[in-house]
Design a protein around this motif. Sequence first.
Motif, mmCIF file in Angstrom:
data_model
loop_
_atom_site.group_PDB
_atom_site.id
_atom_site.type_symbol
_atom_site.label_atom_id
_atom_site.label_comp_id
_atom_site.label_asym_id
_atom_site.label_seq_id
_atom_site.Cartn_x
_atom_site.Cartn_y
_atom_site.Cartn_z
ATOM 1 N N PHE A 1 0.857 -1.183 0.000
ATOM 2 C CA PHE A 1 0.000 0.000 0.000
ATOM 3 C C PHE A 1 0.889 1.227 0.000
ATOM 4 C CE2 PHE A 1 -2.348 3.447 2.099
ATOM 5 C CZ PHE A 1 -3.449 3.519 1.255
ATOM 6 N N LEU A 2 0.607 2.136 -0.923
ATOM 7 C CA LEU A 2 1.382 3.359 -1.077
ATOM 8 C C LEU A 2 0.585 4.509 -0.472
ATOM 9 C CD1 LEU A 2 3.868 4.759 -2.315
ATOM 10 C CD2 LEU A 2 2.626 4.865 -4.479
ATOM 11 N N SER A 3 1.069 5.052 0.630
ATOM 12 C CA SER A 3 0.365 6.130 1.324
ATOM 13 C C SER A 3 0.652 7.467 0.647
ATOM 14 C CB SER A 3 0.807 6.186 2.789
ATOM 15 O OG SER A 3 0.194 7.270 3.452
ATOM 16 N N ILE A 4 -0.417 8.124 0.142
ATOM 17 C CA ILE A 4 -0.294 9.432 -0.509
ATOM 18 C C ILE A 4 -1.477 10.297 -0.059
ATOM 19 C CG2 ILE A 4 -0.052 10.690 -2.678
ATOM 20 C CD1 ILE A 4 0.710 8.094 -4.041
ATOM 21 N N PRO A 5 -1.279 11.220 0.864
ATOM 22 C CA PRO A 5 -2.389 12.059 1.326
ATOM 23 C C PRO A 5 -3.022 12.840 0.174
ATOM 24 C CG PRO A 5 -0.479 12.304 2.755
ATOM 25 C CD PRO A 5 -0.023 11.524 1.563
ATOM 26 N N GLY A 6 -4.347 12.852 0.136
ATOM 27 C CA GLY A 6 -5.065 13.629 -0.870
ATOM 28 C C GLY A 6 -5.093 13.022 -2.252
ATOM 29 N N ASN A 7 -4.683 11.766 -2.392
ATOM 30 C CA ASN A 7 -4.608 11.150 -3.720
ATOM 31 C C ASN A 7 -5.983 10.759 -4.251
ATOM 32 O OD1 ASN A 7 -3.959 7.988 -5.063
ATOM 33 N ND2 ASN A 7 -3.335 9.873 -6.068
ATOM 34 N N VAL A 8 -6.218 11.066 -5.530
ATOM 35 C CA VAL A 8 -7.460 10.700 -6.208
ATOM 36 C C VAL A 8 -7.173 10.095 -7.578
ATOM 37 C CG1 VAL A 8 -9.678 11.531 -7.084
ATOM 38 C CG2 VAL A 8 -8.724 12.528 -5.005
ATOM 39 N N ASP A 9 -6.155 10.627 -8.289
ATOM 40 C CA ASP A 9 -5.883 10.213 -9.667
ATOM 41 C C ASP A 9 -4.479 9.647 -9.828
ATOM 42 O OD1 ASP A 9 -8.122 11.284 -11.702
ATOM 43 O OD2 ASP A 9 -7.921 12.688 -10.032
ATOM 44 N N ILE A 10 -4.333 8.753 -10.813
ATOM 45 C CA ILE A 10 -3.025 8.177 -11.114
ATOM 46 C C ILE A 10 -2.887 7.934 -12.615
ATOM 47 C CG2 ILE A 10 -2.671 7.056 -8.883
ATOM 48 C CD1 ILE A 10 -3.653 4.451 -10.092
ATOM 49 N N ALA A 11 -1.635 7.833 -13.064
ATOM 50 C CA ALA A 11 -1.296 7.415 -14.422
ATOM 51 C C ALA A 11 0.136 6.907 -14.375
ATOM 52 C CB ALA A 11 -1.441 8.564 -15.414
ATOM 53 N N ALA B 1 -17.495 9.679 -8.326
ATOM 54 C CA ALA B 1 -16.977 9.594 -9.691
ATOM 55 C C ALA B 1 -15.575 9.034 -9.642
ATOM 56 C CB ALA B 1 -16.973 10.968 -10.351
ATOM 57 N N PHE B 2 -15.365 7.881 -10.317
ATOM 58 C CA PHE B 2 -14.040 7.293 -10.385
ATOM 59 C C PHE B 2 -13.457 7.609 -11.744
ATOM 60 C CE2 PHE B 2 -14.833 5.031 -6.598
ATOM 61 C CZ PHE B 2 -16.154 4.657 -6.644
ATOM 62 N N ALA B 3 -12.146 7.742 -11.814
ATOM 63 C CA ALA B 3 -11.592 8.242 -13.052
ATOM 64 C C ALA B 3 -10.210 7.757 -13.349
ATOM 65 C CB ALA B 3 -11.527 9.752 -12.983
ATOM 66 N N ASP B 4 -9.911 7.741 -14.608
ATOM 67 C CA ASP B 4 -8.569 7.743 -15.157
ATOM 68 C C ASP B 4 -8.628 7.431 -16.624
ATOM 69 O OD1 ASP B 4 -5.459 6.687 -15.235
ATOM 70 O OD2 ASP B 4 -5.929 8.278 -13.853
ATOM 71 N N GLY B 5 -7.491 7.354 -17.302
ATOM 72 C CA GLY B 5 -7.472 7.147 -18.743
ATOM 73 C C GLY B 5 -8.183 5.870 -19.120
ATOM 74 N N VAL B 6 -8.870 5.832 -20.234
ATOM 75 C CA VAL B 6 -9.698 4.701 -20.624
ATOM 76 C C VAL B 6 -8.980 3.797 -21.599
ATOM 77 C CG1 VAL B 6 -11.827 4.077 -21.791
ATOM 78 C CG2 VAL B 6 -11.762 6.023 -20.279
ATOM 79 N N ALA C 1 -4.493 11.812 -18.129
ATOM 80 C CA ALA C 1 -4.372 11.071 -19.381
ATOM 81 C C ALA C 1 -2.987 11.309 -19.961
ATOM 82 C CB ALA C 1 -5.442 11.507 -20.376
ATOM 83 N N ILE C 2 -2.382 10.258 -20.494
ATOM 84 C CA ILE C 2 -1.069 10.361 -21.126
ATOM 85 C C ILE C 2 -1.215 10.147 -22.621
ATOM 86 C CG2 ILE C 2 1.201 9.283 -21.356
ATOM 87 C CD1 ILE C 2 1.106 8.640 -18.378
ATOM 88 N N SER C 3 -0.612 11.044 -23.395
ATOM 89 C CA SER C 3 -0.571 10.902 -24.847
ATOM 90 C C SER C 3 0.761 11.454 -25.323
ATOM 91 C CB SER C 3 -1.729 11.665 -25.497
ATOM 92 O OG SER C 3 -1.716 11.498 -26.904
ATOM 93 N N ASN C 4 1.465 10.648 -26.124
ATOM 94 C CA ASN C 4 2.803 11.026 -26.579
ATOM 95 C C ASN C 4 3.682 11.328 -25.364
ATOM 96 O OD1 ASN C 4 2.377 10.873 -29.521
ATOM 97 N ND2 ASN C 4 0.905 12.518 -29.140
ATOM 98 N N ASN C 5 4.307 12.488 -25.326
ATOM 99 C CA ASN C 5 5.208 12.809 -24.216
ATOM 100 C C ASN C 5 4.587 13.810 -23.250
ATOM 101 O OD1 ASN C 5 5.204 14.998 -25.895
ATOM 102 N ND2 ASN C 5 7.420 15.354 -25.850
ATOM 103 N N GLN C 6 3.246 13.814 -23.199
ATOM 104 C CA GLN C 6 2.551 14.759 -22.329
ATOM 105 C C GLN C 6 1.620 14.035 -21.355
ATOM 106 O OE1 GLN C 6 2.909 18.255 -22.325
ATOM 107 N NE2 GLN C 6 4.601 17.884 -23.755
ATOM 108 N N LEU C 7 1.603 14.537 -20.127
ATOM 109 C CA LEU C 7 0.586 14.144 -19.156
ATOM 110 C C LEU C 7 -0.414 15.291 -19.098
ATOM 111 C CD1 LEU C 7 -0.622 12.480 -16.770
ATOM 112 C CD2 LEU C 7 0.960 13.724 -15.271
ATOM 113 N N TYR C 8 -1.683 14.989 -19.408
ATOM 114 C CA TYR C 8 -2.741 15.995 -19.383
ATOM 115 C C TYR C 8 -3.562 15.793 -18.110
ATOM 116 C CZ TYR C 8 -1.567 16.293 -24.359
ATOM 117 O OH TYR C 8 -0.889 16.428 -25.556
ATOM 118 N N VAL C 9 -3.728 16.874 -17.363
ATOM 119 C CA VAL C 9 -4.459 16.821 -16.096
ATOM 120 C C VAL C 9 -5.547 17.886 -16.128
ATOM 121 C CG1 VAL C 9 -4.300 17.081 -13.591
ATOM 122 C CG2 VAL C 9 -2.411 16.024 -14.856
ATOM 123 N N VAL C 10 -6.779 17.499 -15.780
ATOM 124 C CA VAL C 10 -7.850 18.489 -15.733
ATOM 125 C C VAL C 10 -8.318 18.701 -14.302
ATOM 126 C CG1 VAL C 10 -8.701 18.159 -18.079
ATOM 127 C CG2 VAL C 10 -9.605 16.721 -16.250
#
Length: 435
Positions: A91-101, A195-200, A224-233
């Motif tokens: 288990f990786l403890s990360i306070p405030g974590n909601v999203d990952i990629a 609402a659960f989320a991440d790249g599809v 979401a990751i595409s090419n060499n970019q991480l896009y975060v909304v």
Amino acid sequence: MKATLLLLLLPLFFLTSCTDNCERTTTYRKYTSVQLPISDVRQAVSSGTPQPLVEPGKLYVKDQYLFIVEIKKGIHIFDNSDPANPKAISFLSIPGNVDIAVRDNILYADSYIDLVALDISNPTAIKEVNRVETGFTNGLVGRTYWSYDKTSMKIYDQREEIATTTVKTDCEGSFNILPYLIPIAWFGRYYESLAFADGVYNSSQAPKTTTPTTGVGGSMARFAISNNQLYVVSSSTLQLFDITDPAKPTKGKSATLNWNVETIFPYRNSLFIGTTTGMYIYDVTSPAEPKQLAAFSHVRSCDPVVVHDNYAYVTLRGTSTCGVAGTQDVLDVIDISNLSAPRVAKTYPLETPYGLGIDYPTLFVCQGNKGLRVFDASNPLDLKPQQTFANVNAFDVIPISKTLLTIGKDGLYQYDYSNPANLRLLSKIAAQPAY
């Protein structure tokens, strides 16, 4: 009239009790303010022994590893080499974590105002390798809101729990039901708002090498990751991070969006961004310079989206806090053959739709407490129902390599969908709710 009154009172009997002393107990959702110095938050990331799954959030898959977010607490890591027998690793403890990629062996996770980069080469001994501020200073998770005050350098958050209270009543007189119906209704709406989320994932996105460089996740994405970019909304912003060197994410450009942004889905050279009032389409042919192509409007509702070929599939749920009373719950099929002019091609009524996933020609749609639906989408304008699972709590899915991963408040289900008309349960990781 008597039958109607009985139906209204029925939920009360499950949440209240009456003793010989005429005491009544009610259960309600309690919120407590929490203050966290940002210095403490930044020192709290650590890798430890496996923990029980309590409040499951977003789901992500990379190689043989399965990552399940414990909302605002961290990430459960499983070895899913055998989907019929997933094994908890850490288990990786990360306070405030909601999203990952994940890109290569670097996992990106939000920790309130920060984006944290972690080396997961050894899943039992994960190390933080970098950290950068996202620029986001507040957020809404379920029904709890957090914010960051730069002056005090503190995170102001809310802790949510179920509480009970007992009051004395007049056994011979009338009993005021109103104070008890309010928390009951509130409790019922809570899970509808999750609402659960991440790249599809879908089959056309599958990496072409035996060792993929990017993981896959569910349909309500904010990362979401595409090419060499991480896009975060965030709720109103698209923020870019250059991950040419995965271990050193660099904050790039940002774009202002409409309010109430919910999801992001990368497909080919486009980003599809879902909001409660519509969908944006961005061209990312130049990954660091996204350009808006279109803005498609719909009635106010929750709006996850997945894409295959010339069609986008969008679920609209108007019966929760993100919708308008009376709005119909539907699955919209959007013709995107012209990315600059998307249009509704077909609408299907569908009760309480949540996340969805497609491995063409099979479409999976979650329905929260109503379960999971499976459709043959060979013809998007004539979807054919194939199977319904009413006994699962489904909020999001990942279809990958003929294994369907389904996440909900009661845990993770994995199914073999080699035969889409007859899914076979492989395993379940049960959640152990704290209340």
